[in-house]
Design a protein around this motif. Structure first.
Motif, short mmCIF file in Angstrom:
data_model
loop_
_atom_site.label_atom_id
_atom_site.label_comp_id
_atom_site.label_asym_id
_atom_site.label_seq_id
_atom_site.Cartn_x
_atom_site.Cartn_y
_atom_site.Cartn_z
N HIS A 27 58.85 -31.13 9.53
CA HIS A 27 60.00 -30.52 10.26
C HIS A 27 59.65 -29.62 11.25
CE1 HIS A 27 62.71 -31.65 7.26
NE2 HIS A 27 62.08 -31.49 6.34
N ASN A 28 58.21 -29.50 11.53
CA ASN A 28 57.81 -28.69 12.76
C ASN A 28 56.49 -29.23 13.30
OD1 ASN A 28 55.58 -27.48 11.02
ND2 ASN A 28 57.31 -26.12 10.02
N LEU A 29 55.89 -29.03 14.40
CA LEU A 29 54.66 -29.18 14.74
C LEU A 29 53.50 -29.12 13.88
CD1 LEU A 29 53.29 -30.58 17.02
CD2 LEU A 29 53.18 -28.37 18.39
N GLY A 30 53.33 -27.87 13.39
CA GLY A 30 52.32 -27.74 12.34
C GLY A 30 52.06 -28.56 11.32
N GLN A 31 53.52 -28.91 10.50
CA GLN A 31 53.42 -29.82 9.59
C GLN A 31 52.99 -31.38 9.93
OE1 GLN A 31 57.39 -29.71 7.89
NE2 GLN A 31 56.96 -27.84 7.03
N LEU A 32 53.40 -31.70 11.17
CA LEU A 32 53.10 -32.97 11.78
C LEU A 32 51.54 -33.21 12.07
CD1 LEU A 32 54.03 -35.67 12.60
CD2 LEU A 32 54.63 -34.72 14.88
N VAL A 33 51.01 -31.99 12.69
CA VAL A 33 49.57 -32.03 12.92
C VAL A 33 48.62 -32.31 11.52
CG1 VAL A 33 47.53 -30.75 13.88
CG2 VAL A 33 49.57 -30.86 15.24
N ALA A 34 49.20 -31.24 10.65
CA ALA A 34 48.51 -31.35 9.24
C ALA A 34 48.50 -32.92 8.67
CB ALA A 34 48.93 -30.41 8.25
N SER A 35 49.85 -33.19 8.76
CA SER A 35 49.87 -34.71 8.26
C SER A 35 48.93 -35.93 8.99
CB SER A 35 51.47 -35.18 8.22
OG SER A 35 52.38 -34.11 7.69
N ARG A 36 48.93 -35.53 10.25
CA ARG A 36 48.17 -36.53 11.10
C ARG A 36 46.56 -36.35 10.59
NH1 ARG A 36 49.27 -40.84 14.02
NH2 ARG A 36 48.11 -40.26 16.20
N VAL A 37 46.36 -35.19 10.32
CA VAL A 37 44.85 -34.94 9.87
C VAL A 37 44.68 -36.00 8.49
CG1 VAL A 37 43.17 -33.44 8.76
CG2 VAL A 37 44.42 -32.68 10.70
N LEU A 38 45.77 -35.99 7.70
CA LEU A 38 45.80 -36.74 6.41
C LEU A 38 45.51 -38.32 6.89
CD1 LEU A 38 45.34 -36.89 3.28
CD2 LEU A 38 48.19 -36.66 3.42
N GLN A 39 46.33 -38.46 7.39
CA GLN A 39 46.41 -40.10 8.25
C GLN A 39 45.19 -40.30 8.72
OE1 GLN A 39 49.03 -40.82 11.33
NE2 GLN A 39 50.14 -42.47 10.29
N GLY A 40 44.61 -39.51 9.47
CA GLY A 40 43.20 -39.84 10.20
C GLY A 40 42.01 -39.83 9.14
N LEU A 41 42.24 -39.21 8.15
CA LEU A 41 41.06 -39.28 7.06
C LEU A 41 41.33 -40.67 6.48
CD1 LEU A 41 41.24 -36.04 4.97
CD2 LEU A 41 39.49 -36.57 6.51
N GLY A 42 42.39 -41.23 6.32
CA GLY A 42 42.37 -42.64 5.63
C GLY A 42 41.85 -43.53 6.90
N GLY A 43 42.41 -43.39 8.16
CA GLY A 43 42.10 -44.37 9.08
C GLY A 43 40.68 -44.54 9.49
N ALA A 44 39.86 -43.29 9.35
CA ALA A 44 38.55 -43.12 9.69
C ALA A 44 37.85 -44.15 8.81
CB ALA A 44 37.89 -41.71 9.43
N MET A 45 38.22 -44.32 7.59
CA MET A 45 37.44 -45.28 6.52
C MET A 45 37.73 -46.55 6.59
SD MET A 45 36.72 -42.64 3.28
CE MET A 45 38.75 -42.26 3.15
N LEU A 46 38.95 -46.94 7.19
CA LEU A 46 39.31 -48.38 7.10
C LEU A 46 38.35 -49.37 7.52
CD1 LEU A 46 43.17 -47.96 7.76
CD2 LEU A 46 42.04 -48.64 5.30
N LEU A 47 37.75 -49.19 9.09
CA LEU A 47 37.22 -50.18 9.63
C LEU A 47 35.80 -50.17 9.36
CD1 LEU A 47 36.85 -52.45 11.52
CD2 LEU A 47 36.52 -50.84 13.38
N PRO A 48 35.09 -48.99 9.06
CA PRO A 48 33.70 -49.06 8.71
C PRO A 48 33.20 -49.50 7.19
CG PRO A 48 34.32 -46.96 9.84
CD PRO A 48 35.53 -47.74 9.57
#
Length: 473
Positions: free
Chosen positions: A97-118
Motif C-alpha cells: 500500500h506504500n513505497l516502503g512496503q513495496l521495496v521490502a517486498s522486492r527485497v524478498l522477491q530478490g532473495l528468491g530470484g538470486a538463487m534460481l539461476l545459480p
C-alpha cells in the motif's frame, strides 16, 4: 540421472529454464509500470527507482551464498525455497500500500530470484554429462532472452488492461506450480565435503554494497541529507576495503584476491562494473522518458522496448566474429565508445520526430549493448583456470547485478538534480532527461579506457568454446 535423455532430466531443464524466465522477466517488467505504480501509491515517478534497486541489489548480495547453500542443503530444497520466496515476494508486492512496503517486498522477491539461476545451473551441471552440458545450458538460456523481450511490453499492457498489481500476481499461480514440480522432479545434489562459508567476508561485501547504493539513492532525493549520504559513502568504501584485507588473510575467502592476478579478469570485471552502469540505467530511463516527457501510454512505451530486445538477440552472435577478427581490446574499446554515444544520442529525441527514427536508435542501442555484454563476459572469464572459474563466475554475476543497481541509482540521482533545476514545464522535463542521457553516455565512454588496459596478447587469445559459454551468461 546418468543420462540427459531421461524424462526427469528433461524436466530439470524445463524447471531451471522456467526459473530463469521468471527472474529475467521480473527484472524488466516493472520498468514500464513505474509511473502507474507511483500514481497509485501517491509518489513521484522520479522517486520510484528504489523499486528496481531493491531487487537488483538483493540479488547481488545473495548470489555469492547461493552455491554454498545448494551444496549444504541440496539443490532440490534450495531451488524450491527460492521459488517459494519469489512467489511470496510477488504476492507481497501486489498487496503493498506504500513505497516502503513495496521495496521490502522486492527485497524478498530478490532473495528468491538470486538463487534460481545459480542453483538451477548447478543442478544441470551435475545432471548432464560434460559433452551434453553446453546443449543443456543453451536450452536454459533461451528463456533468459525471451524474458527481457516481452517484459516491458507485458508490463505496459497489464497496467492498461488491469492494474500494476497484476505484473506481480501473474507470478503466483505459475510459481506455485513450479514449487510442486520442483519438489517432485528436481535433482537433489549436495556436497559431501563442504568447506566452511566465509560469513565475515560475505557480511563485509553485503554491507559495503548496500551502503554505497543507499548513498547514491540518497542523492536522488529519498529524504537523506548530505551528511548521512557522506557517512554512508564512507562506510561503504571502508567495508569494501576491509573485505580486501580480510580476503588476503582468510584461508578460503569468498572471492580470492588471486583472481585479480589475471589481467583479463581484473580489467574485464572493472570494465563490467563501470560500463554496465550506463546499460543498467537505460531500461529504467527509456520507459520514463517515453511516458513522462513524450506522452506515450504504458503499453506503447512497452512496445517501444521491443526493438532493443530483438536487435540484442539478432546481434548476439556477432561478438565472436568481431573478436576473432579484431581482438578483444579493439572490440571492447570501440564498442564501449559506440555504446556511450548511442546512450548520449537519446538526448536528441523529441516528440515531433518520426517514429522510425526512434525505433532505429533503440535498435542500434540494443545491438551494441548485446555485443558489449558478450565481449565483456568472455574476456573476464577466458583466462581463469578450472580451479578459479567457479569463483570468478560468481564474482562476475554479483558485479553484473550490482552495476545494474548502481546504474539505476546514478540515473535517479542525475535525473533528480536536473529535474530540480530544469523541470518547470514539459520542455524542462524533456531537457532534464536529455541532460541525464548525456551524462550516462559520458560515463560509459569513459569506461572504454579500462578496456584499453587489456594486455596486447589478450587480443588473439579467443577461445570459441569459452565464447559460447559466455554467451549463455
Amino acid at each position: 540421472m546418468n543420462s540427459p535423455d531421461l524424462p526427469a532430466s528433461r524436466l530439470i531443464l524445463w524447471l531451471v529454464a522456467f526459473g530463469f524466465f521468471m527472474q529475467t522477466l521480473d527484472a524488466t517488467i516493472v520498468n514500464t509500470a513505474l509511473p502507474a505504480m507511483a500514481e497509485s501509491l501517491g509518489e513521484s515517478p522520479l522517486r520510484m527507482q528504489s523499486v528496481v534497486i531493491a531487487y537488483a541489489l538483493t540479488m547481488a548480495m545473495a548470489i555469492p551464498a547461493s552455491g554454498w547453500l545448494a551444496d549444504r542443503f541440496g539443490t532440490r530444497r534450495v531451488f524450491t525455497t527460492a521459488l517459494a520466496l519469489f512467489v511470496a515476494g510477488s504476492l507481497a508486492c501486489a498487496l503493498s500500500h506504500n513505497l516502503g512496503q513495496l521495496v521490502a517486498s522486492r527485497v524478498l522477491q530478490g532473495l528468491g530470484g538470486a538463487m534460481l539461476l545459480p542453483v538451477g545451473r548447478l543442478a544441470v551441471l551435475k545432471s548432464f554429462p560434460r559433452e551434453h552440458f553446453l546443449k543443456a545450458m543453451s536450452f536454459v538460456a533461451v528463456p533468459g532472452l525471451i524474458g527481457p523481450l516481452i517484459g516491458p511490453t507485458l508490463g505496459g499492457w497489464l497496467v492498461e488492461a488491469a492494474s500494476w498489481h497484476w505484473i506481480f500476481l501473474i507470478n503466483v499461480p505459475v510459481g506455485l506450480l513450479g514449487c510442486a514440480l520442483s519438489l517432485r522432479y528436481m535433482a537433489d545434489w549436495r556436497s559431501a565435503a563442504l568447506p566452511p562459508f566465509d560469513f565475515t567476508g560475505f557480511g563485509l561485501l553485503a554491507f559495503g554494497m548496500v551502503t554505497l547504493s543507499l548513498a547514491l539513492d540518497g542523492l536522488a532525493g529519498v529524504g537523506l541529507g548530505r551528511a548521512p549520504v557522506l557517512v554512508l559513502l564512507v562506510f561503504g568504501l571502508a567495508n569494501l576495503a576491509a573485505y580486501w584485507i580480510h580476503a588476503t588473510r582468510h584461508p578460503r575467502p569468498l572471492f580470492s584476491p588471486q583472481l585479480f592476478h589475471t589481467n583479463s579478469f581484473s580489467v574485464g570485471l572493472l570494465g563490467n562494473l563501470f560500463a554496465r552502469i550506463g546499460s543498467g540505467a537505460m531500461p529504467y530511463l527509456i520507459p520514463l522518458l517515453l511516458q513522462l516527457a513524450m506522452g506515450y501510454s504504458p503499453a506503447r512505451a512497452g512496445m517501444m522496448m521491443l526493438p532493443v530486445a530483438a536487435s540484442a538477440i539478432l546481434s548476439k552472435r556477432l561478438a565472436p566474429t568481431l573478436i576473432q577478427r579484431f581482438g578483444y581490446r579493439r572490440v571492447l574499446v570501440g564498442n564501449t565508445a559506440l555504446l556511450g554515444m548511442a546512450m548520449a544520442a537519446f538526448s536528441l529525441l523529441a516528440p515531433a520526430q518520426p517514429l522510425w527514427l526512434h525505433v532505429l536508435l533503440l535498435g542500434f542501442f540494443g545491438a551494441v549493448n548485446s555485443i558489449q555484454f558478450t565481449a565483456m563476459n568472455t574476456v573476464t572469464l577466458k583466462d581463469l583456470g578450472s580451479e578459479q572459474a567457479s569463483a570468478g563466475n560468481g564474482l562476475l554475476s554479483m558485479v553484473q547485478m550490482l552495476s545494474m543497481s548502481l546504474g539505476v541509482s546514478v540515473a535517479g540521482a542525475l535525473l533528480a538534480v536536473f529535474t530540480e533545476r530544469l523541470d518547470v514545464d514539459a520542455h524542462g522535463r524533456l531537457a532534464a532527461f536529455h541532460a541525464t542521457y548525456l551524462c550516462v553516455g559520458a560515463i560509459t565512454v569513459a569506461s572504454a579506457w579500462i578496456f584499453w588496459q587489456l594486455a596486447p596478447d589478450a587480443d588473439r587469445a579467443a577461445s570459441a568454446d569459452k565464447q559460447k559459454l559466455a554467451d549463455l551468461e
